[in-house]
Design an enzyme around this catalytic site. Structure first.
Site, PDB file in Angstrom:
ATOM      1  CB  SER A 140      -0.994  -0.130   1.205  1.00  0.00           C
ATOM      2  OG  SER A 140      -2.086   0.885   1.255  1.00  0.00           O
ATOM      3  CG  ASP A 267      -7.412  -2.592  -3.410  1.00  0.00           C
ATOM      4  OD1 ASP A 267      -8.044  -1.937  -2.747  1.00  0.00           O
ATOM      5  OD2 ASP A 267      -6.100  -2.829  -3.175  1.00  0.00           O
ATOM      6  CG  HIS A 296      -5.979  -2.152   0.136  1.00  0.00           C
ATOM      7  ND1 HIS A 296      -5.444  -1.509  -0.629  1.00  0.00           N
ATOM      8  CD2 HIS A 296      -5.174  -1.625   1.278  1.00  0.00           C
ATOM      9  CE1 HIS A 296      -4.401  -0.824  -0.238  1.00  0.00           C
ATOM     10  NE2 HIS A 296      -4.215  -0.733   0.961  1.00  0.00           N
TER      11      HIS A 296
END
Length: 324
Positions: A140, A267, A296
């Site tokens: 991320s 996601d 995610h």
């Protein structure tokens, strides 16, 4: 061309829902067998970073970066560290400023486009001479930092860095901030705002600065937080300026080492602009993989497998690139 046409990831039966993939690993996954040794690294501006090492006596090292408001203790971090240790890599889980359980000393903290701390840690490691091969893995926000670091330095990165693998990367920060405003994502939004608010309040108290709780309570979106806190604390004009300058997508063309970017098609945090197919087609070093499922930072495995697919994919990719 390096677009991976057919991803090997298949979600376990009953676990393809993107929100299930996103939430369950965070709340319920437990990783045993990772024992960190902590080192406190002093930065050039007299702040500190806490570096958590997991060593097996190897000559190659993977540096692992966490996501927004994560830390080295998150299951996805420990899972990745454990997988690389198993494949005879030393591992360094790097905590961003203020993310190791103790507030950092300076007013500034960390953000999606801050690459100087990573560069300083890499330089220190290379100077020590313990490792002849390095690789980077990020999740991320940490993935955005790695891609920006590699892209903005281009062919000028240290020769010891051989490759990278990143997962669930918000390549377009502004578009992702809009995605978080969807009603289906409000749970994540409020969780992020709550954690960030607590951190800013604690920092304000430590520095004897006034914290306007009422003003913070009026913030409804992540963009509001970035406008009021992230941007001014780190030298940006506003959230738009921060997003524009920090998004990694504009730097992808400069990546000069083999790099795997995995973003799940489902996601919940991602916009269409976070799947850089054109950039991957034009850069032979950028391998873009888009599994149908994964959420995610999910990519769950079956109970019998234990190791998550992201860990298997990262070790396979970097073992092949770096060599055993």
């Amino acid at each position: 061309m390096p677009i991976v046409e057919s991803s090997s990831y298949k979600a376990p039966f009953g676990r393809s829902n993107p929100h299930l993939q996103t939430i369950v690993p965070t709340l319920y996954r437990k990783i045993d067998g990772v024992q960190y040794q902590r080192e406190r690294f002093t930065t050039s501006d007299q702040d500190f970073l806490d570096l958590d090492w997991s060593r097996v006596g190897a000559r190659r090292l993977v540096i692992v970066l966490h996501g927004l408001e994560g830390s080295s203790e998150r299951p996805y971090m420990k899972g990745m560290v454990k997988a690389f240790n198993k494949h005879n890599w030393d591992a360094l889980a790097m905590n961003f400023r203020g993310c190791s359980g103790e507030s950092n000393l300076n007013t500034r903290m960390y953000h999606s486009g801050e690459t100087e701390d990573l560069g300083a840690v890499i330089a220190k490691i290379i100077d020590a001479g313990t490792y002849d091969r390095l690789a980077l893995v990020g999740f991320s926000l940490g993935g955005n930092v790695i891609l920006k670091y590699l892209g903005e330095r281009g062919t000028n990165i240290p020769a010891e860095i051989k490759g990278a693998a990143v997962f669930s990367v918000p390549c377009d920060l502004e578009a992702c901030s809009v995605c978080l405003e969807r009603w289906s994502n409000r749970l994540y939004l409020y969780r992020f705002l709550g954690m960030l608010g607590s951190k800013v309040k604690a920092k304000s108290l430590a520095m004897s600065q006034e914290f306007d709780e009422k003003a913070f309570d009026e913030l409804k979106m992540l963009r509001d937080f970035d406008d009021k806190f992230t941007a001014p604390l780190h030298g940006f004009k506003d959230a738009t300026d921060y997003y524009t300058k920090s998004s990694c997508k504009q730097f992808l063309a400069g990546i000069s080492v083999p790099t795997l970017l995995v973003n799940a098609a489902d996601d919940p945090f991602m916009s269409e602009t976070c799947y850089p197919t054109k950039e991957a087609e034009e850069n032979p070093n950028l391998f873009l993989e888009i599994p149908k499922h994964g959420g995610h930072v999910g990519f769950m495995a079956s109970a019998s497998e234990g190791q998550y697919w992201s860990e298997t994919r990262a070790t396979e990719f970097l073992n092949k690139i770096v060599g055993r």
